[in-house]
Design an enzyme around this catalytic site. Structure first.
Site, short mmCIF file in Angstrom:
data_model
loop_
_atom_site.label_atom_id
_atom_site.label_comp_id
_atom_site.label_asym_id
_atom_site.label_seq_id
_atom_site.Cartn_x
_atom_site.Cartn_y
_atom_site.Cartn_z
CE LYS A 1 -0.26 4.21 -7.27
NZ LYS A 1 0.22 3.28 -6.21
CE1 TYR B 1 -0.48 7.70 -7.37
CE2 TYR B 1 -2.56 8.20 -8.47
CZ TYR B 1 -1.86 7.55 -7.47
OH TYR B 1 -2.52 6.73 -6.58
CG ASN C 1 -1.84 1.14 1.33
OD1 ASN C 1 -2.68 1.34 0.45
ND2 ASN C 1 -1.70 1.94 2.37
CB THR D 1 -5.91 9.64 3.00
OG1 THR D 1 -5.44 10.30 1.81
CG2 THR D 1 -6.40 8.24 2.62
#
Length: 254
Positions: A159, A155, A90, A190
């Protein structure tokens, strides 16, 4: 469906967010939980919660950017508990990054924070799972890894690279009992994501995201995308021509 009982579970990136909540959700049931992150104080707090819920818990401070540290974590888990039954990788960050302003070093940094950190654990875990005859490796990817998202191009690219690598490993290593689950969350509330300035349609809480992750760890699908609202939007945009998807993505990015 696996029950996640009496399992040794390694969670990398467990000091906060989804990883911390998954650790708490998997505590008890005879499981042995290993939590790993860079921040010692936050990690110790998560470990205390896991122990209070009845699980043996090992908290290891390590930087995923250091391949030697990652390999040492896997070795320590095996020395302590004998095997790794389930590993949840994670790790990663998705900062707001406009391509008109980005530098080469910025792109390389995002690649390191998402691709390299996964590889640093993936390689020693594969070696260990081959020795012990199998196990599950789950990796927290992102719906951004399925298409290029404006203001998250580096990003998305990092990924996507991880997704391709895991897909290849899944096919190659299935005969040796090594299973892979790729997790594709949408926007999760988050603390880190709340400060990045990006719009977040259909955002879900950390607890909701953790429930999706735990369900996937039990069922072991090849891919698990959630929530359904965001994953459905991504599927539609991927299928649409660029003349349609482009304006929608630009609007969302604003």
């Amino acid at each position: 469906m696996a029950t996640l009982v009496d399992q040794t579970i390694l969670i990398v990136g467990a000091s906060s967010g989804i990883g911390a909540q998954v650790a708490r959700d998997l505590a008890g049931h005879g499981n042995r939980v290993v939590v790993v992150a860079r921040r010692a104080a936050e990690l110790a707090a998560v470990a205390a919660d896991v122990r209070a819920a009845g699980s043996a818990c090992l908290d290891l401070v390590a930087d995923a950017l250091d391949p030697a540290a990652a390999a040492a974590v896997v070795a320590r888990v095996v020395a302590e508990f004998g095997a790794v039954d389930v590993a949840l990788l994670n790790v990663g960050q998705g900062p707001d990054m406009a391509m008109a302003e980005v530098g080469v070093e910025d792109v390389a940094r995002v690649m390191a924070l998402n691709y390299d950190v996964t590889v640093h654990y993936l390689v020693p875990l594969i070696a260990q799972l081959r020795r012990q005859g199998g196990g599950l490796i789950a990796q927290t990817n992102s719906l951004a890894g399925l298409m290029g998202i404006p203001r998250q191009g580096p990003y998305s690219a990092a990924k996507a690279a991880v997704r391709t690598l895991i897909d290849a490993a899944r096919v190659e290593l299935a005969p040796e009992g090594i299973r892979f689950t790729s997790l594709y969350p949408g926007f999760v509330a988050t603390a880190r994501a709340g400060a990045d300035g990006l719009p977040k349609p259909f955002r879900i809480s950390e607890k909701q995201a953790a429930r999706h992750v735990v369900r996937a760890l039990r069922r072991e699908p090849a891919d698990a995308a959630f929530p359904w609202t965001t994953s459905a939007l991504v599927r539609v945009l991927r299928a649409a021509p660029v003349s349609v998807s482009g304006p929608v993505l630009r609007k969302l990015a604003r």
